[in-house]
Design a protein around this motif. Structure first.
Motif, mmCIF file in Angstrom:
data_model
loop_
_atom_site.group_PDB
_atom_site.id
_atom_site.type_symbol
_atom_site.label_atom_id
_atom_site.label_comp_id
_atom_site.label_asym_id
_atom_site.label_seq_id
_atom_site.Cartn_x
_atom_site.Cartn_y
_atom_site.Cartn_z
ATOM 1 N N ASN A 14 0.869 -1.177 0.000
ATOM 2 C CA ASN A 14 0.000 0.000 0.000
ATOM 3 C C ASN A 14 0.902 1.220 0.000
ATOM 4 O O ASN A 14 1.387 1.636 1.045
ATOM 5 C CB ASN A 14 -0.920 -0.028 1.218
ATOM 6 C CG ASN A 14 -2.017 1.031 1.139
ATOM 7 O OD1 ASN A 14 -1.836 2.089 0.566
ATOM 8 N ND2 ASN A 14 -3.157 0.737 1.738
ATOM 9 N N THR A 48 1.755 5.193 -1.501
ATOM 10 C CA THR A 48 1.229 6.427 -2.054
ATOM 11 C C THR A 48 2.372 7.376 -2.383
ATOM 12 O O THR A 48 3.347 7.474 -1.633
ATOM 13 C CB THR A 48 0.272 7.114 -1.053
ATOM 14 O OG1 THR A 48 -0.829 6.245 -0.788
ATOM 15 C CG2 THR A 48 -0.261 8.424 -1.616
ATOM 16 N N ASN A 83 0.944 2.972 3.670
ATOM 17 C CA ASN A 83 -0.318 2.870 4.399
ATOM 18 C C ASN A 83 -0.574 1.458 4.928
ATOM 19 O O ASN A 83 -1.647 1.186 5.450
ATOM 20 C CB ASN A 83 -1.472 3.302 3.489
ATOM 21 C CG ASN A 83 -1.245 4.682 2.903
ATOM 22 O OD1 ASN A 83 -1.037 5.647 3.635
ATOM 23 N ND2 ASN A 83 -1.251 4.786 1.586
ATOM 24 N N HIS A 122 2.512 2.413 8.333
ATOM 25 C CA HIS A 122 1.693 3.625 8.455
ATOM 26 C C HIS A 122 2.575 4.874 8.570
ATOM 27 O O HIS A 122 2.253 5.798 9.331
ATOM 28 C CB HIS A 122 0.757 3.517 9.658
ATOM 29 C CG HIS A 122 -0.164 2.333 9.592
ATOM 30 N ND1 HIS A 122 -1.155 2.214 8.647
ATOM 31 C CD2 HIS A 122 -0.223 1.212 10.334
ATOM 32 C CE1 HIS A 122 -1.786 1.070 8.812
ATOM 33 N NE2 HIS A 122 -1.238 0.430 9.826
ATOM 34 N N ARG A 179 5.677 7.724 6.720
ATOM 35 C CA ARG A 179 5.972 8.543 5.556
ATOM 36 C C ARG A 179 7.468 8.733 5.392
ATOM 37 O O ARG A 179 8.229 8.566 6.338
ATOM 38 C CB ARG A 179 5.312 9.924 5.687
ATOM 39 C CG ARG A 179 3.798 9.884 5.702
ATOM 40 C CD ARG A 179 3.195 11.280 5.885
ATOM 41 N NE ARG A 179 1.741 11.192 5.928
ATOM 42 C CZ ARG A 179 0.966 11.220 4.854
ATOM 43 N NH1 ARG A 179 1.506 11.368 3.659
ATOM 44 N NH2 ARG A 179 -0.349 11.114 4.963
ATOM 45 N N ASN A 200 -1.886 6.074 -5.642
ATOM 46 C CA ASN A 200 -1.811 5.052 -4.619
ATOM 47 C C ASN A 200 -2.051 3.702 -5.247
ATOM 48 O O ASN A 200 -2.934 3.550 -6.095
ATOM 49 C CB ASN A 200 -2.834 5.313 -3.508
ATOM 50 C CG ASN A 200 -2.933 4.141 -2.558
ATOM 51 O OD1 ASN A 200 -3.793 3.282 -2.712
ATOM 52 N ND2 ASN A 200 -2.048 4.082 -1.584
ATOM 53 N N THR A 237 -2.502 -0.298 -3.967
ATOM 54 C CA THR A 237 -2.661 -1.246 -2.864
ATOM 55 C C THR A 237 -2.935 -2.615 -3.456
ATOM 56 O O THR A 237 -3.963 -2.808 -4.088
ATOM 57 C CB THR A 237 -3.827 -0.834 -1.955
ATOM 58 O OG1 THR A 237 -3.624 0.497 -1.494
ATOM 59 C CG2 THR A 237 -3.940 -1.769 -0.770
#
Lengths: 263, 221
Positions: free
Chosen positions: A16, A18, A43, A95, A97, B38, B40
């Motif tokens: 996950n 980003t 994430n 979780h 950055r 994003n 996933t």
């Protein structure tokens, strides 16, 4: 979303990732430099190591937005050599950055003109090492995913946005066949073009008898792509004018017209 | 507690009598949405029966590995038949590109053992699936491709930039699927024809641990 089916189903691996700069667009004079950063977010519930590297990219000749990738410096108009990136590996906590800094420095070569391009990839790093020997054939496949940030750099004062619509041909609809439209859109400039198209059929008194969308076109400098569309409506007998329009952004709009007679 | 209630109430009551004012004033409000991409992805193990009916685990694989296990006869009643894995994998990827059309491609390597011997390319199969999930509220996770979106054809997973999906001009596709298999099954091999030499994993395939890697690439159009 299908992934919601897995929520709460127990330990599982999922990537996950980003990236907050899918497009990095800059205008530079020769010798100038600009710096920036791309923020990454993991994430997922597991830490992730991300490999960062540059490649060339260009639109394929299909003109549909599909791309080719290659080692830096392979394609014409490569900007991969203009970009410095740090770091090359980023460890993202669960979780968490991180960020990657870049500097784009345009060469002082005054022969530069138009657009130059590169892609910065962020790729999840997978484990290395070979499995134990097996007395039977067995197969294991490691997988990873990467996000690409497209770098589009234009040389200040040298950009030429030009396009041509040519060879417009329209065949009228019949009881058994749709109206068919064909043309060719060419990028005659020195920067990439993303063009949205549509057509109108003008009948008596220039009233619009029909309209429709045309496929979007993504064109590399100096390349072209065919346009083809069908319209399944019916037209009264008469004379019409087919008007094809492509809006390529930056006030570049190209049109072409062809007469159409429906008997 | 009475103390904090008093403090909160005091703060409320201490608000200046702005409500008494009879004038209005327009205030510009701006907000910026940062464009992002994003990706996933999760992988699940699946099997298919003789009729092609698929059953997939509800829990994704625990590591970033698709383990096809030991390859055995595709026809259990014929020990001399071509080799195959008894299961395959489906990949589900959620995609967010802040409303931009996008492409996802697949690049993979040959399945080779420690001696460099490879599984036939057409038996190492990447299959984009023409069903997606979109942002509509119909709660249907397997929808036909909308508009001008398209998926790539069945291909050997040993390929470079093989198309998984091109969303065309669509901006509402949020989940895409594909399948991976190690098989000589003509219903699933990479040229979808009757078996030819290039598709079969022969029963004499050299023993060993065959390995490969695949990478999925997401870029905006």
């Amino acid at each position: 979303m299908a992934l919601l089916l897995f929520a709460g189903a127990g330990p599982a691996w999922a990537l996950n990732l980003t990236n907050n700069r899918p497009i990095v667009q800059e205008t530079l004079a020769p010798g100038d430099a600009v710096q920036g950063s791309v923020e990454l977010a993991n994430n997922g519930a597991e830490p992730m190591r991300v490999k960062v590297y540059l490649e060339d990219w260009r639109y394929t000749s299909a003109g549909d937005g599909s791309k080719e990738f290659a080692a830096p410096g392979t394609f014409p108009r490569s900007a991969a050599g203009w970009v410095s990136v740090f770091p090359a590996l980023v460890d993202l906590p669960a979780h968490g950055r991180g960020h990657v800094d870049y500097v784009i420095r345009a060469p002082k070569d005054q022969a530069l003109d138009g657009g130059y391009y590169a892609v910065l990839f962020f790729e999840s790093v997978i484990g290395q090492g070979r499995a134990e020997r097996s007395a039977e054939p067995s197969a294991k496949v490691q997988f990873s995913a990467r996000l690409g940030s497209l770098f589009l750099v234009e040389v200040n004062g040298s950009v030429r946005r030009q396009a041509t619509l040519a060879s417009l041909a329209v065949s009228p609809p019949s009881a058994s066949t749709p109206l068919k439209l064909q043309s060719q859109l060419s990028n005659d400039g020195n920067t990439v073009l993303k063009c949205e198209g549509f057509f109108h059929l003008l009948g008596p008194s220039d009233l619009v008898a029909a309209r429709g969308e045309l496929p979007s076109r993504y064109l590399w400098p100096g390349s072209g792509a065919p346009i083809a569309a069908e319209w399944a409506g019916s037209l009264n007998p008469g004379s019409y004018t087919t008007v094809v329009t492509y809006d390529c952004g930056g006030e570049l709009v190209v049109t072409s017209e062809a007469d159409l007679v429906v008997r | 507690m009475k103390i904090w209630r008093s403090a909160v109430l005091a703060g409320v009551l201490a608000v200046p009598a702005l409500a008494q004012a009879a004038t209005t004033q327009a205030v510009d409000v701006t907000a910026e949405v940062t464009p992002t991409t994003n990706l996933t992805c999760a992988v699940v193990r699946c099997t298919a029966d003789a009729t092609g009916t698929e059953t997939c685990n509800t829990t994704p694989e625990p590591t970033a590995v698709m383990d096809f296990g030991t390859l055995g006869p595709a026809d259990p009643t014929n020990p001399s038949s071509a080799l195959s894995s008894d299961h395959f994998f489906k990949v589900f990827c959620g995609v967010n590109t802040s409303g931009r059309p996008y492409t996802v491609t697949q690049t993979g390597t040959a399945l080779t053992n420690e001696n460099g011997v490879a599984i036939p390319n057409n038996a190492w199969v990447f299959t984009p699936i023409a069903f997606v999930d979109t942002t509509d509220a119909d709660n249907i996770a397997n929808e036909p491709l909308p508009g001008d979106a398209a998926v790539g054809g069945v291909a050997s997973a040993n390929s470079t930039n093989a198309l998984w999906i091109d969303t065309g001009s669509q901006t509402n596709i949020v989940v895409v699927q594909a399948a991976y298999g190690v098989t000589g099954d003509p219903r699933r091999d990479a040229d979808l024809s009757s078996d030819t030499t290039g598709d079969l994993i022969p029963p004499t395939q050299q023993a060993g641990s065959y390995q490969s890697s695949v990478t999925w690439t997401l870029t905006p159009k």
